[in-house]
Design a protein around this motif. Structure first.
Motif, PDB file in Angstrom:
ATOM      1  N   ALA A 241       3.713  -7.834 -32.286  1.00 40.79           N
ATOM      2  CA  ALA A 241       2.773  -7.864 -33.402  1.00 40.79           C
ATOM      3  C   ALA A 241       1.366  -7.697 -32.849  1.00 40.79           C
ATOM      4  O   ALA A 241       1.012  -8.290 -31.834  1.00 40.79           O
TER       5      ALA A 241
ATOM      6  N   VAL B  31      -2.512  -8.179 -33.999  1.00 39.22           N
ATOM      7  CA  VAL B  31      -3.355  -8.793 -35.022  1.00 39.22           C
ATOM      8  C   VAL B  31      -4.810  -8.419 -34.736  1.00 39.22           C
ATOM      9  O   VAL B  31      -5.323  -8.688 -33.651  1.00 39.22           O
TER      10      VAL B  31
ATOM     11  N   ARG C 229      11.651  -7.019 -39.552  1.00 40.86           N
ATOM     12  CA  ARG C 229      10.229  -6.699 -39.668  1.00 40.86           C
ATOM     13  C   ARG C 229       9.524  -7.586 -40.713  1.00 40.86           C
ATOM     14  O   ARG C 229       8.407  -8.059 -40.492  1.00 40.86           O
ATOM     15  N   ALA C 230      10.185  -7.809 -41.851  1.00 43.92           N
ATOM     16  CA  ALA C 230       9.574  -8.621 -42.912  1.00 43.92           C
ATOM     17  C   ALA C 230       9.411 -10.067 -42.453  1.00 43.92           C
ATOM     18  O   ALA C 230       8.374 -10.698 -42.694  1.00 43.92           O
TER      19      ALA C 230
ATOM     20  N   THR D 240       6.533 -10.237 -40.012  1.00 44.81           N
ATOM     21  CA  THR D 240       5.231 -10.177 -40.684  1.00 44.81           C
ATOM     22  C   THR D 240       4.884 -11.522 -41.316  1.00 44.81           C
ATOM     23  O   THR D 240       3.755 -12.017 -41.182  1.00 44.81           O
TER      24      THR D 240
ATOM     25  N   VAL E 210       3.882 -14.008 -38.615  1.00 46.68           N
ATOM     26  CA  VAL E 210       2.545 -13.781 -38.041  1.00 46.68           C
ATOM     27  C   VAL E 210       1.463 -14.115 -39.063  1.00 46.68           C
ATOM     28  O   VAL E 210       0.392 -14.625 -38.712  1.00 46.68           O
ATOM     29  N   GLN E 211       1.761 -13.888 -40.353  1.00 48.96           N
ATOM     30  CA  GLN E 211       0.799 -14.277 -41.386  1.00 48.96           C
ATOM     31  C   GLN E 211       0.566 -15.791 -41.357  1.00 48.96           C
ATOM     32  O   GLN E 211      -0.580 -16.254 -41.459  1.00 48.96           O
TER      33      GLN E 211
ATOM     34  N   CYS F  93      -1.603 -16.646 -38.429  1.00 44.45           N
ATOM     35  CA  CYS F  93      -3.017 -16.330 -38.675  1.00 44.45           C
ATOM     36  C   CYS F  93      -3.660 -17.421 -39.525  1.00 44.45           C
ATOM     37  O   CYS F  93      -4.776 -17.867 -39.237  1.00 44.45           O
TER      38      CYS F  93
ATOM     39  N   ILE G 226      -2.381  -7.231 -39.780  1.00 44.22           N
ATOM     40  CA  ILE G 226      -1.205  -7.363 -38.910  1.00 44.22           C
ATOM     41  C   ILE G 226      -0.469  -6.031 -38.830  1.00 44.22           C
ATOM     42  O   ILE G 226      -0.221  -5.391 -39.847  1.00 44.22           O
ATOM     43  N   THR G 227      -0.136  -5.604 -37.627  1.00 50.92           N
ATOM     44  CA  THR G 227       0.692  -4.413 -37.428  1.00 50.92           C
ATOM     45  C   THR G 227       1.908  -4.837 -36.609  1.00 50.92           C
ATOM     46  O   THR G 227       1.758  -5.481 -35.571  1.00 50.92           O
ATOM     47  N   ILE G 228       3.093  -4.478 -37.080  1.00 47.41           N
ATOM     48  CA  ILE G 228       4.312  -4.824 -36.352  1.00 47.41           C
ATOM     49  C   ILE G 228       4.865  -3.575 -35.669  1.00 47.41           C
ATOM     50  O   ILE G 228       4.992  -2.525 -36.300  1.00 47.41           O
TER      51      ILE G 228
END
Lengths: 95, 95
Positions: free
Chosen positions: A18, A20, A66-67, A70, A73-74, A77, A91-93
């Motif tokens: 990930a 960020v 992936r979901a 995400t 990581v959200q 953050c 965020i980029t995965i």
């Protein structure tokens, strides 16, 4: 300081990565960015406008979905990586 | 600290924007990244592998030519923004 490029905790890289991007919100004063802008001008670079400095955090994740990655990581953050009062994050995965 | 979201030097945004990602080279010890990783684990996030922290610098440029802008930002990285001994950089130009 050079380490051997290995994580102490595991041998193999984890499947997901990930990225960020953490930026100051527009309008929030950025003294570091302003200092960089002044230094560039003093070095002779012309036509440099506003400069903003943010953070880039890269995380290896054990998630395979992936979901789920995400969402995880959200939560990171919101709880630790960014200051929601003055910062925004993107965020980029990568797999 | 909130300013009014305006640059003191000019009124209009400049035509080009450069994004510079600055990362520590692989193998270079990253204590900040390691501290983030430990904090995430303590907060209960599981499956977090290596964490690396880098910098994100955004610059507004008066250049109108993409190649000239890239060359200019490369010179900025070499002379000020990055430490070539321990860091790598990647430049993205947006119009």
């Amino acid at each position: 300081m050079i380490s051997r490029g290995r994580k102490p905790s595991s041998e193999l890289p984890l499947p997901m990565k990930a990225l960020v991007h953490i930026r100051l919100k527009p309008g929030v004063l950025d003294p570091q960015g302003a200092a960089i802008g002044r230094a560039l001008t003093q070095l002779g670079f012309e036509g440099v406008g506003e400069v903003r400095q943010g953070k880039l955090i890269e995380l290896e994740l054990a998630d395979t979905d992936r979901a789920a990655a995400t969402a995880s990581v959200q939560a990171m953050c919101a709880q630790l990586l960014a200051n929601p009062v003055i910062e925004t994050y993107a965020i980029t995965i990568e797999e």
